[in-house]
Design a protein around this motif. Structure first.
Motif, PDB file in Angstrom:
ATOM      1  N   ASP A  64      -1.436 -15.298  43.521  1.00 31.58           N
ATOM      2  CA  ASP A  64      -1.599 -15.999  42.254  1.00 31.58           C
ATOM      3  C   ASP A  64      -1.853 -15.046  41.096  1.00 31.58           C
ATOM      4  OD1 ASP A  64      -1.243 -18.514  43.406  1.00 31.58           O
ATOM      5  OD2 ASP A  64      -3.335 -18.592  44.040  1.00 31.58           O
ATOM      6  N   THR A  65      -1.997 -13.764  41.366  1.00 34.91           N
ATOM      7  CA  THR A  65      -2.142 -12.784  40.283  1.00 34.91           C
ATOM      8  C   THR A  65      -0.833 -12.704  39.500  1.00 34.91           C
ATOM      9  OG1 THR A  65      -3.747 -11.477  41.525  1.00 34.91           O
ATOM     10  CG2 THR A  65      -2.582 -10.362  39.739  1.00 34.91           C
ATOM     11  N   GLY A  66      -0.912 -12.835  38.190  1.00 36.95           N
ATOM     12  CA  GLY A  66       0.298 -12.773  37.375  1.00 36.95           C
ATOM     13  C   GLY A  66       0.037 -13.232  35.957  1.00 36.95           C
ATOM     14  N   ASN A  67       1.133 -13.340  35.186  1.00 37.61           N
ATOM     15  CA  ASN A  67       1.081 -13.781  33.796  1.00 37.61           C
ATOM     16  C   ASN A  67       1.515 -15.246  33.733  1.00 37.61           C
ATOM     17  OD1 ASN A  67       0.350 -11.193  32.863  1.00 37.61           O
ATOM     18  ND2 ASN A  67       2.482 -10.558  32.916  1.00 37.61           N
ATOM     19  N   TYR A  68       0.620 -16.090  33.210  1.00 37.49           N
ATOM     20  CA  TYR A  68       0.859 -17.521  33.158  1.00 37.49           C
ATOM     21  C   TYR A  68       1.191 -17.934  31.723  1.00 37.49           C
ATOM     22  CZ  TYR A  68      -0.824 -18.073  37.929  1.00 37.49           C
ATOM     23  OH  TYR A  68      -0.964 -18.003  39.282  1.00 37.49           O
ATOM     24  N   THR A  69       2.214 -18.798  31.598  1.00 37.45           N
ATOM     25  CA  THR A  69       2.677 -19.246  30.296  1.00 37.45           C
ATOM     26  C   THR A  69       2.797 -20.760  30.303  1.00 37.45           C
ATOM     27  OG1 THR A  69       3.976 -17.204  30.119  1.00 37.45           O
ATOM     28  CG2 THR A  69       4.437 -18.933  28.522  1.00 37.45           C
ATOM     29  N   CYS A  70       2.303 -21.385  29.243  1.00 42.45           N
ATOM     30  CA  CYS A  70       2.441 -22.831  29.054  1.00 42.45           C
ATOM     31  C   CYS A  70       3.669 -23.071  28.175  1.00 42.45           C
ATOM     32  CB  CYS A  70       1.180 -23.391  28.407  1.00 42.45           C
ATOM     33  SG  CYS A  70       1.238 -25.171  28.110  1.00 42.45           S
ATOM     34  N   VAL A  71       4.608 -23.919  28.638  1.00 40.57           N
ATOM     35  CA  VAL A  71       5.866 -24.175  27.937  1.00 40.57           C
ATOM     36  C   VAL A  71       5.903 -25.642  27.520  1.00 40.57           C
ATOM     37  CG1 VAL A  71       8.373 -24.107  28.074  1.00 40.57           C
ATOM     38  CG2 VAL A  71       7.012 -22.389  29.298  1.00 40.57           C
ATOM     39  N   ALA A  72       6.063 -25.898  26.198  1.00 40.64           N
ATOM     40  CA  ALA A  72       6.184 -27.254  25.656  1.00 40.64           C
ATOM     41  C   ALA A  72       7.600 -27.434  25.122  1.00 40.64           C
ATOM     42  CB  ALA A  72       5.161 -27.487  24.556  1.00 40.64           C
ATOM     43  N   LYS A  73       8.212 -28.610  25.391  1.00 43.85           N
ATOM     44  CA  LYS A  73       9.588 -28.836  24.958  1.00 43.85           C
ATOM     45  C   LYS A  73       9.826 -30.325  24.710  1.00 43.85           C
ATOM     46  CE  LYS A  73      11.197 -28.999  29.775  1.00 43.85           C
ATOM     47  NZ  LYS A  73      12.137 -28.447  30.771  1.00 43.85           N
ATOM     48  N   ASN A  74      10.674 -30.607  23.722  1.00 46.12           N
ATOM     49  CA  ASN A  74      11.202 -31.946  23.484  1.00 46.12           C
ATOM     50  C   ASN A  74      12.649 -31.790  23.042  1.00 46.12           C
ATOM     51  OD1 ASN A  74      11.015 -31.089  20.871  1.00 46.12           O
ATOM     52  ND2 ASN A  74       9.542 -32.646  20.210  1.00 46.12           N
ATOM     53  N   ILE A  75      13.225 -32.857  22.452  1.00 43.20           N
ATOM     54  CA  ILE A  75      14.650 -32.812  22.115  1.00 43.20           C
ATOM     55  C   ILE A  75      14.926 -31.866  20.962  1.00 43.20           C
ATOM     56  CG2 ILE A  75      15.038 -35.152  22.973  1.00 43.20           C
ATOM     57  CD1 ILE A  75      14.891 -36.135  20.098  1.00 43.20           C
ATOM     58  N   VAL A  76      13.886 -31.417  20.277  1.00 45.19           N
ATOM     59  CA  VAL A  76      14.085 -30.546  19.110  1.00 45.19           C
ATOM     60  C   VAL A  76      14.041 -29.079  19.498  1.00 45.19           C
ATOM     61  CG1 VAL A  76      13.213 -29.915  16.831  1.00 45.19           C
ATOM     62  CG2 VAL A  76      13.118 -32.281  17.596  1.00 45.19           C
ATOM     63  N   ALA A  77      12.982 -28.666  20.208  1.00 46.22           N
ATOM     64  CA  ALA A  77      12.768 -27.233  20.455  1.00 46.22           C
ATOM     65  C   ALA A  77      11.995 -27.049  21.749  1.00 46.22           C
ATOM     66  CB  ALA A  77      12.029 -26.591  19.284  1.00 46.22           C
ATOM     67  N   ARG A  78      11.816 -25.748  22.069  1.00 49.52           N
ATOM     68  CA  ARG A  78      11.076 -25.328  23.267  1.00 49.52           C
ATOM     69  C   ARG A  78      10.113 -24.226  22.819  1.00 49.52           C
ATOM     70  NH1 ARG A  78      12.303 -24.797  28.932  1.00 49.52           N
ATOM     71  NH2 ARG A  78      11.449 -22.898  29.841  1.00 49.52           N
ATOM     72  N   ARG A  79       8.829 -24.403  23.052  1.00 54.08           N
ATOM     73  CA  ARG A  79       7.805 -23.456  22.615  1.00 54.08           C
ATOM     74  C   ARG A  79       7.079 -22.864  23.823  1.00 54.08           C
ATOM     75  NH1 ARG A  79       9.899 -23.332  17.590  1.00 54.08           N
ATOM     76  NH2 ARG A  79       9.636 -25.316  16.470  1.00 54.08           N
ATOM     77  N   LYS A  80       6.777 -21.540  23.706  1.00 58.57           N
ATOM     78  CA  LYS A  80       6.018 -20.841  24.761  1.00 58.57           C
ATOM     79  C   LYS A  80       4.702 -20.348  24.190  1.00 58.57           C
ATOM     80  CE  LYS A  80       9.445 -19.066  28.030  1.00 58.57           C
ATOM     81  NZ  LYS A  80       9.937 -17.842  28.708  1.00 58.57           N
ATOM     82  N   SER A  81       3.668 -20.518  24.965  1.00 54.64           N
ATOM     83  CA  SER A  81       2.374 -19.969  24.571  1.00 54.64           C
ATOM     84  C   SER A  81       2.323 -18.481  24.892  1.00 54.64           C
ATOM     85  CB  SER A  81       1.249 -20.697  25.306  1.00 54.64           C
ATOM     86  OG  SER A  81       1.294 -20.383  26.705  1.00 54.64           O
ATOM     87  N   THR A  82       1.296 -17.832  24.381  1.00 54.40           N
ATOM     88  CA  THR A  82       1.083 -16.442  24.773  1.00 54.40           C
ATOM     89  C   THR A  82       0.706 -16.392  26.248  1.00 54.40           C
ATOM     90  OG1 THR A  82      -1.222 -16.578  24.072  1.00 54.40           O
ATOM     91  CG2 THR A  82       0.372 -15.729  22.468  1.00 54.40           C
TER      92      THR A  82
END
Length: 904
Positions: A210-228
């Motif tokens: 489980d060691t690693g870089n975790y990213t939260c990804v939000a998306k809808n019909i307009v765009a896709r956003r990634k957290s740091t």
């Protein structure tokens, strides 16, 4: 109503017509009446109703409505009718009628203040009207910034992990997914993780995977956003393994010690986990049963003479009987002897036949008497011959030894074994016939003794035992001869087959010729010296001895695992010379001098060129030819054999550290805008520092700051260097990256004697001559150090590498304690004293009690202690302090050391 509709706008007329039609069905006379079933079937019903839509960017949306039966069908949006020109009406053969309209972003944005924009479809038939469901049109968007982003964590193994995420605001509401190292996490395939309803990620039990870089990804019909990215580091705290079994007792006989060990591998610390606390090695005192060597009992009495004219006697190995691995008795346990003539007449008759063969046999009694006389005479003659031969041998041996002592030359056989391994006779024999030094000076010590430091002052004399004359009255001391031309000696030495691999660098070598008075060899500015104590070379011998430093890159010193070279590789020889006492080799080391962190071994190169372990620090045996004292920065090696030696350390855990020396150089002359700063990272030993200084002198460099010492740990992390706080108005760095990095294994393996990196700076004007900056040096995942630099590049300050120490000193000039006084001290302290005022107290006062067993194994413990004192304090030793120690022991004779006020 119809007339009024015709006079108005056609749109208004449409509204009016609708109103007039509706008014036909809801007259007061029919207000409470119900419609017939056949009549209600003629009302329009919707086959397709408009649905909710989202406007993405500037693209319009299309609403569709279909009704049957329908004579007319129109859209109403936010309570207002849509203009009939904006409708697209579709009529088919069947009674169904359809209509579509397009809604643009501008239309929706005009509705200001309302929560939502909606449209509704209205259909007419001959019997009435019907309204469809409302379709809501929204402008879709997704904000850029997350309301809450996940944060990195360091968690222990099997610990629960919670990563929070609140996605950005958006229409429609964004969907959330989690990624680990760019791979999507699927809770359905991994039951150890799940995503909560408010989009948080939960890891039930942290695993190493489980060691690693975790990213939260939000998306809808307009765009896709990634957290740091949030780094999750799952660390493992170290745990001790089980103890090994106790080792065998170190002593063969009597008190010793035994040890057991454990390792921090259950589990091994990972990802910054804490190391195990406590000791990894335990020692315990033990008593070994001494072996008992067998001893012969007394011989039994001779037996009676047997039929074979012999008698015998016996003894047994019972006084004592061998035990605990002791040796059996050596020799015969049964002896036989011929019987005498009286006991064996037949033997006497045979003697008569041998010695008197020409005489006829007389009667038996007279024959026996004659045989006794002949045997007596023959025995006397045999004894006389044996004595004569023995006397001749004794005279020859005495004359030979007397010639050897008078000549005072080296035994060629000894030097042959030193220069030619395996007894092969060398082709060049001139080294084997060293002539005595005719220029040797002679000094007679009588009356007042003078110190070598001052020829004018005199010692204060007392009437103690130390002033008693030695048995021979006056004593003549012969100094050894120093080699006047080291280059000639190197050339001559290199002709021997074994020494062809030795370096021919005279600057890093020292040579001399020594006799029984001993001396000292020193390689200037390297911290390497060889002390040859008095009596180490047997009397009557003269040895040519060399001392040199080998380059690590020229040798194939095998290093495995966590091993690293801690000292220079030093050669002294010839390796085969016979020494009466151990010499002391002093050389620098770069370890942290903590034996709990290291397993330090002394390695020696044999004749075949392979390296072998000859000593493990902390487990020295007094019976071995090597013994070592490890000081903070120096190693003192007692050696009864010469050769090529080096210290190799193996780290026992990550707490072990090497001392590194960081040295900064720059160009002595700078005529361009570029200015280079060279940073050397080297082992903290003087020989490497000397080599770098010599190389920079050839390059025309200069030393711009004092050397700095840095502890480099065995943590597998690299060393980083960076420059900060430069005046930006005058200087800038040409380095693309923010730092420079030296790999861990390049430093730890020691494949190179030194490593350096260059910082190239650029001054914006040639008139800029001053530079102030800060150099930061740190080991990744560790503490760092910073050094402030402030220098003027216009000033040329060349460094000088000077060491006034003589390379070779022979005889009394190599020691602080005069030879004759040294002999008296040894005779005074070697003898055991009931109150402990002997060599043991001297070792305690000099803080050398750890080596008591080693000193006790020598014929003169005091002499070995004084040798070590000479090796430690040749440059800075105060002989008066040694005299004070002698006075504290209670020896009145210590006053002989005190010098007059004029010398002070």
């Amino acid at each position: 109503v119809k007339t009024r509709a015709k006079r108005t706008h056609k749109g208004t007329a449409r509204h009016c017509r609708l109103f007039s039609v509706q008014s036909l069905f809801f007259t007061p006379s029919h207000a409470t009446a119900t419609l017939p079933a056949a009549f209600s079937d003629l009302l329009p019903h919707f086959l397709v109703e408009p649905e909710d839509e989202f406007i993405v960017k500037n693209k319009p949306v299309t609403l569709t409505c279909r009704s049957s039966p329908a004579t007319q069908i129109y859209f109403k949006c936010n309570g207002e009718w849509v203009h009939q020109d904006d409708h697209l009406i579709e009529r088919t053969v069947d009674p169904a009628t359809g209509v579509t309209i397009d809604i643009t972003r501008q239309q929706v944005e005009k509705i200001f203040g309302l929560d939502e924009y909606w449209c509704q479809c209205v259909a007419w038939s001959t019997t009435g009207t019907q309204k469809s469901q409302k379709a809501y049109i929204r402008i879709a968007y997704l904000r850029k910034n997350f309301e809450e982003e996940p944060q990195g964590k360091e968690v222990a193994l099997d610990q629960e992990v919670l990563l929070r995420c609140h996605p950005p605001e958006g229409v429609p509401q964004a969907e959330v997914e989690w990624q680990r190292n760019e791979d999507v996490i699927t809770p359905a395939s991994d039951p150890n993780v799940f995503i909560t309803t408010d989009y948080n990620l939960v890891i039930k039990k942290a695993r190493l995977a489980d060691t690693g870089n975790y990213t939260c990804v939000a998306k809808n019909i307009v765009a896709r956003r990634k957290s740091t990215s949030a780094t999750v580091l799952v660390y493992v705290n170290g745990g001790w393994s089980t103890w090994t079994t106790w080792s065998s007792c170190s002593a063969v006989c009597g008190r010793g010690w035994q040890k057991r060990s454990r390792s921090c591998t259950n589990p091994t610390p990972l990802n910054g986990g804490t190391s195990c606390e406590g000791q990894n090695v335990q020692k315990s005192a033990c008593v070994a049963t001494c072996p008992v060597d067998g001893g012969w009992s007394e011989w039994s009495k001779w037996s009676a003479c047997g039929a074979d004219c012999s008698m015998w006697r016996s003894r047994e190995c019972t006084q004592p009987s061998p035990g605990t691995g002791g040796k059996d008795c050596q020799g015969l346990d049964l002896q036989s002897l011929n019987c005498t003539s009286e006991q064996c007449p037949q033997s006497e008759f045979v003697l008569i036949l041998i010695f008197l063969p020409s005489h006829p046999p007389p009667p038996l009694p007279s024959a026996v008497s004659g045989a006794e006389d002949v045997a007596l005479y023959v025995g006397m003659v045999a004894v006389a011959l044996c004595l004569t031969l023995l006397l001749i041998v004794v005279v020859l041996v005495y004359r030979r030894k007397k010639e050897d002592l008078d000549a005072d030359v080296a035994d060629s056989s000894i030097l042959t074994t030193g220069f030619q391994p395996m007894g092969i006779k060398p082709k060049n024999s001139h080294l084997l016939t060293i002539q005595p030094d005719l220029t040797t000076t002679t000094t007679s010590y009588q009356g007042t003794l003078r110190s070598r430091h001052d020829t004018t002052g005199k010692f204060s004399m007392t009437n103690g035992p130390l002033l008693d004359p030695l048995p021979n009255g006056s004593h003549t001391l012969h100094n050894g001869k120093l080699n006047s031309d080291p280059a000639e000696f190197v050339s001559r030495l290199s002709t021997q087959s074994y020494f062809k691999t030795l370096p021919r660098d005279v600057a890093n070598s020292s040579y001399g010729t020594f006799n029984f008075l001993g001396g000292r060899l020193t390689i200037p500015s390297t911290g390497i010296s060889l002390l040859i104590p008095p009596e180490a070379i047997p009397r009557g011998k003269i040895y040519e001895i060399y001392l040199t430093v080998q380059r690590k890159e020229d040798l194939r010193l095998p290093l495995a695992g966590c091993q690293t070279l801690l000292s220079p590789v030093v050669s002294c020889g010839p390796p085969g010379v016979v020494l009466s006492r151990p010499v002391i080799l002093s050389m620098d080391h770069c370890s942290d001098a903590c034996l709990d962190n290291w397993a330090i071994r002394l390695k020696k190169q044999n004749y075949e060129g392979t390296w072998e372990d000859v000593l493990l620090m902390g487990e020295e045996l007094v019976s071995e030819p090597y013994y070592c004292q490890l000081e903070a920065e120096t190693c003192r090696l007692f050696s009864e054999q010469l050769g090529t030696l080096a210290l190799v350390g193996e780290s026992l855990h990550m707490g072990a550290a090497k001392r590194l020396r960081l040295v900064l150089f720059s160009d002595a002359y700078c005529s361009t805008l570029e200015y280079n700063i060279r940073v050397y990272c080297m082992d903290d030993t003087q020989d490497v520092f000397k080599e770098v200084m010599q190389m920079e002198r050839q390059l025309g460099g200069r030393l711009i700051d004092e050397p700095h010492v840095l502890l480099f740990k065995d943590s597998y992390h690299n060393l980083r260097l960076s420059i900060h706080d430069m005046p930006q108005a005058h200087w800038r760095s040409k380095l693309l990256a923010g730092y420079q990095e030296i790999p861990f294994y390049h430093i730890w393996n020691g494949s190179q004697r030194y490593l350096h990196c260059t910082f190239t700076l650029e001054r914006l004007s040639l008139s800029t001559c001053e530079l102030t900056c800060q150099l930061c040096v740190w080991q990744v995942e560790g503490e760092g150090q910073s050094f402030s630099l402030d220098f003027n590049i216009a000033k040329v300050t060349l460094f000088l590498l000077m060491d006034s120490t003589a390379a070779a000193l022979a005889g009394p000039s190599a020691f602080q304690i005069p030879y004759l006084i040294r002999q008296k001290i040894c005779s005074s302290l070697d003898a055991p004293c009931p109150n402990g005022a002997d060599w043991r107290m001297l070792a305690q006062r000099l803080k050398l009690e750890r080596h008591m067993s080693f000193f006790a194994s020598k014929a003169s413990p005091t002499s070995v202690i004084l040798d070590l004192w000479e090796a430690q304090h040749f440059h800075s030793g105060n002989i008066n302090q040694l005299a004070t120690v002698m006075a504290d022991i209670g020896k009145q004779e210590a006053m002989i050391f005190l010098v007059s006020d004029g010398e002070c």
